[in-house]
Design a protein around this motif. Structure first.
Motif, PDB file in Angstrom:
ATOM      1  N   LEU B 433     -53.649 110.866  -9.822  1.00  0.00           N
ATOM      2  CA  LEU B 433     -53.869 112.176 -10.423  1.00  0.00           C
ATOM      3  C   LEU B 433     -52.620 113.047 -10.421  1.00  0.00           C
ATOM      4  CD1 LEU B 433     -57.419 112.954  -9.032  1.00  0.00           C
ATOM      5  CD2 LEU B 433     -56.775 112.729 -11.438  1.00  0.00           C
ATOM      6  N   ILE B 434     -51.660 112.681  -9.575  1.00  0.00           N
ATOM      7  CA  ILE B 434     -50.440 113.490  -9.531  1.00  0.00           C
ATOM      8  C   ILE B 434     -49.707 113.366 -10.861  1.00  0.00           C
ATOM      9  CG2 ILE B 434     -48.184 113.787  -8.445  1.00  0.00           C
ATOM     10  CD1 ILE B 434     -49.395 112.755  -5.871  1.00  0.00           C
ATOM     11  N   GLN B 435     -49.357 114.509 -11.430  1.00  0.00           N
ATOM     12  CA  GLN B 435     -48.640 114.485 -12.698  1.00  0.00           C
ATOM     13  C   GLN B 435     -47.288 115.143 -12.515  1.00  0.00           C
ATOM     14  OE1 GLN B 435     -50.918 116.252 -15.800  1.00  0.00           O
ATOM     15  NE2 GLN B 435     -51.546 114.226 -16.505  1.00  0.00           N
ATOM     16  N   TYR B 436     -46.249 114.370 -12.872  1.00  0.00           N
ATOM     17  CA  TYR B 436     -44.930 114.969 -12.860  1.00  0.00           C
ATOM     18  C   TYR B 436     -44.146 114.455 -14.051  1.00  0.00           C
ATOM     19  CZ  TYR B 436     -40.436 116.731 -11.686  1.00  0.00           C
ATOM     20  OH  TYR B 436     -39.264 117.405 -11.757  1.00  0.00           O
ATOM     21  N   ASN B 437     -43.510 115.351 -14.775  1.00  0.00           N
ATOM     22  CA  ASN B 437     -42.821 114.973 -16.005  1.00  0.00           C
ATOM     23  C   ASN B 437     -41.349 115.320 -15.963  1.00  0.00           C
ATOM     24  OD1 ASN B 437     -45.291 114.156 -17.223  1.00  0.00           O
ATOM     25  ND2 ASN B 437     -45.736 116.337 -17.558  1.00  0.00           N
ATOM     26  N   PHE B 438     -40.589 114.448 -16.566  1.00  0.00           N
ATOM     27  CA  PHE B 438     -39.189 114.775 -16.830  1.00  0.00           C
ATOM     28  C   PHE B 438     -38.841 114.185 -18.186  1.00  0.00           C
ATOM     29  CE2 PHE B 438     -37.373 110.581 -16.215  1.00  0.00           C
ATOM     30  CZ  PHE B 438     -38.298 109.944 -15.403  1.00  0.00           C
ATOM     31  N   SER B 439     -37.786 114.643 -18.771  1.00  0.00           N
ATOM     32  CA  SER B 439     -37.415 114.104 -20.075  1.00  0.00           C
ATOM     33  C   SER B 439     -35.899 113.979 -20.147  1.00  0.00           C
ATOM     34  CB  SER B 439     -37.906 115.025 -21.188  1.00  0.00           C
ATOM     35  OG  SER B 439     -37.296 116.290 -21.043  1.00  0.00           O
TER      36      SER B 439
END
Lengths: 109, 516
Positions: B433-439
């Motif tokens: 469930l952990i959500q972490y975003n990078f781009s």
């Protein structure tokens, strides 16, 4: 009620003379004055006496001094002053005149 | 049984029964007012007082200890009414003069018709208007935000004396304090007692009279008590209401009252992130009890100080304390139960190569997050911030950032997620469930400021670590906004972490080295 009013008025006039008279020979404490006057049924309520005493004092006919008592605080003794004696004698003479007048009127009936 | 008061009449000490005392006081005040207008009035009064003292002393000498009502009656009978005292020449003049003098009104607090402190009823008697009108006016003013009227009321309460004697009661209404008027007023009161529910009402009045005497004796203490009492009432009431509203609705009232917590906290919302739904209401209830009972206690101590009512509240007090203890124990139990939810722990890592071999310098910066967050206004705990996202509370975690060297030719990013749970399956679920975003785009790597733990998930000490791997010989530029992340990396120049941003760094075999 009317009678009482008149009586009170009559008493008040005489009372002044009687106070001076009672104090003629020796200074007296208020209670002693009252006792003397009560005997002759001149006082109905004592409250009448005090304003009169103070007024006589303020007019110079009476003086007073304090004396220690055996119990309680010192007592206030009233005494007759020289002008008071003159005033008393004048009142006394007038009183005699009044009594005579009343006597005469009573006898005329 | 009767209460006695000790009085001093022209140097004599007397024990006098309370009702007799009031009668005598009324009488002396009456005489006082009567003679005040005359020459030598003070002397007359002195003479009268010493005579009264003497008369009473005679009675005492007969063997009785305390002055009774009958004695005072007797004395009054003997001394007579002011109406009888008048000297001939004064009879005409002072009669009219004194009427004017005596009808002067005075402001008192009317304790017998009071609702709170008797201020309004006293004022109504003074201004001759209906007390209900004044009360409504006061309450309206307070609710309309004119808070100063509450303070004015308190000041009047403290400053304005309470009616204690019949003479004062007449003075309050502006009537003549003659004996006949006093008798009439007393008769009115007696009639009132008889017509209303007789015995209880009578007891009430006796009680009030008793209280009034105590108040005189403890006048100063009373003022202090009222002051602190009002303070307690205010604290207790505001604190209680604020705490309850905050817990029930989840408002922003909580901040100033109970603790130093920052505003905009939704306490119940926060609980929801830690405890399972079934336990949320239980723990809210427990919190209500834990916080509410002491605040209510303060409130009641305050009202007791101000209104001095007598209650047999030992039972309530002990009961409340007992409930508070139970709530405390239960709260500890609930908290302890949570420990089990943290027993298992796991970490998963995923690696992404940026696939840009030609890039010499990688720009590291913070991604634009959808939520606008003012950090100071949010509640933080253990690297988490409770933020509002689309009007929903979101528990946002702060990731930590490391920079390491790699022998690989290309830049890469490794995301390590960690979570705890009751068992392996739950841990896995929490991890997912952990959500972490990078781009990444060209030579720029954007890192999100927060990770979220998922809408349904509970707080289970989730952690996210970002490791940016920089090949030896290549450079990395750290933009200023990275300060908001948790940083941890060694550098050759030994520069303090906060000063590492806004600079370009070269990866050497020894570690990062500054490159202007």
């Amino acid at each position: 009620m009317k009678l009482e009013n008149t009586k009170t008025q009559m008493r008040k006039g005489v009372l002044e003379y009687c106070i001076l008279r009672v104090l003629e020979n020796n200074p007296l404490y208020v209670s002693d004055i009252i006792q003397n006057l009560e005997k002759s049924e001149l006082i109905v309520v004592e409250g009448t006496l005090y304003p009169m005493l103070i007024r006589l004092k303020n007019e110079g006919y009476l003086g007073y001094h304090w004396e220690e008592s055996f119990q309680g605080p010192p007592r206030k003794y009233y005494e007759l002053t020289e002008p008071g004696k003159v005033f008393m004698n004048d009142l006394g003479n007038f009183w005699k005149e009044l009594v005579d007048a009343v006597f005469r009127i009573n006898n005329q009936q | 049984m009767k209460k006695t008061v000790t009085i001093n009449i022209s140097g004599n000490i007397f024990h006098i029964e309370e009702d007799a005392f009031e009668k005598l006081q009324d009488y002396l005040q009456l005489l006082n007012r009567f003679f005040a207008t005359q020459t030598g009035g003070k002397e007359i009064l002195q003479d009268i007082e010493s005579r009264i003292a003497e008369l009473l002393q005679e009675k005492i000498n007969e063997g009785q200890e305390a002055v009774t009502n009958e004695w005072v009656d007797e004395v009054m009978q003997r001394m007579g009414n002011p109406e009888d005292f008048m000297d001939q020449e004064q009879a005409e003049t002072s009669g009219t003069e004194m009427k004017v003098e005596k009808t002067k009104k005075r402001l008192y607090r009317d304790g017998e018709n009071r609702v709170l402190g008797g201020v309004c009823s006293g004022m109504s008697a003074y201004f001759n208007i209906d007390p209900v009108f004044l009360r409504i006016l006061f309450v309206l003013l307070i609710f309309l935000g004119v808070g100063i009227s509450a303070i004015i009321y308190l000041i009047l309460w403290i400053v304005v004396p309470k009616v204690r004697t019949t003479a004062q009661r007449l003075e309050m209404r502006g009537e003549d304090a003659t004996i006949s008027n006093i008798q009439k007023t007393i008769q009115d009161e007696v009639d009132e007692i008889n017509s209303s529910n007789s015995i209880q009402r009578g007891k009430d009045i006796v009680n009030k009279a008793g209280q009034a005497t105590v108040q005189v004796a403890k006048g100063l203490g009373r003022v202090i008590a009222v002051f602190f009492g009002s303070l307690f009432i205010l604290t207790g009431f505001v604190g209680f209401v604020a705490a309850m509203v905050s817990l029930a609705v989840g408002g922003s009232v909580f901040h100033s009252s109970v603790s130093g917590m920052s505003p905009d906290i939704d306490l119940s919302g926060l609980i929801g992130f830690v405890v399972s739904p079934g336990l949320v209401s239980v723990s809210i209830l427990l919190l209500v009890l834990l916080i509410g009972i002491p605040l209510l206690a303060i409130f009641f101590v305050g009202t007791k100080l101000v209104f001095r009512y007598k209650t047999n509240n030992k039972l309530i007090g002990f009961g409340a304390f007992g409930i508070w203890l139970v709530a405390l124990v239960a709260m500890i139990a609930v908290t302890a139960g949570q420990v089990n939810n943290f027993s298992q722990k796991n970490t998963v890592s995923s690696m992404k190569t940026l696939n840009c071999p030609t890039v010499k310098t990688l720009h590291l910066e913070l991604g634009t997050s959808p939520e606008s967050i003012e950090t100071d206004d949010n509640l933080r705990f253990d690297d988490f911030t409770l933020i509002k996202n689309n009007d929903k509370n979101v528990l946002a975690g702060h990731p930590s950032l490391r920079i390491e060297s790699t022998t690989a030719p290309d830049f890469s990013v490794m995301i390590s997620k960690q979570a705890r749970g009751k068992n392996a399956a739950e841990v896995q679920n929490n991890l997912n469930l952990i959500q972490y975003n990078f781009s990444s785009q060209d030579s720029t790597l954007r890192l999100d400021r927060f990770f979220t733990i998922g809408n349904q998930a509970k707080w289970r000490k989730q952690e996210v670590q970002i490791v940016v791997k920089v090949p030896v010989g290549k450079r990395v530029y750290l933009s200023k906004d990275l300060d908001q992340l948790h940083f941890d990396f060694d550098n050759v120049n030994n520069i303090w972490t906060k000063e590492m941003t806004d600079k370009t760094w070269m990866m050497t075999p020894e570690g990062l080295s500054i490159k202007e």
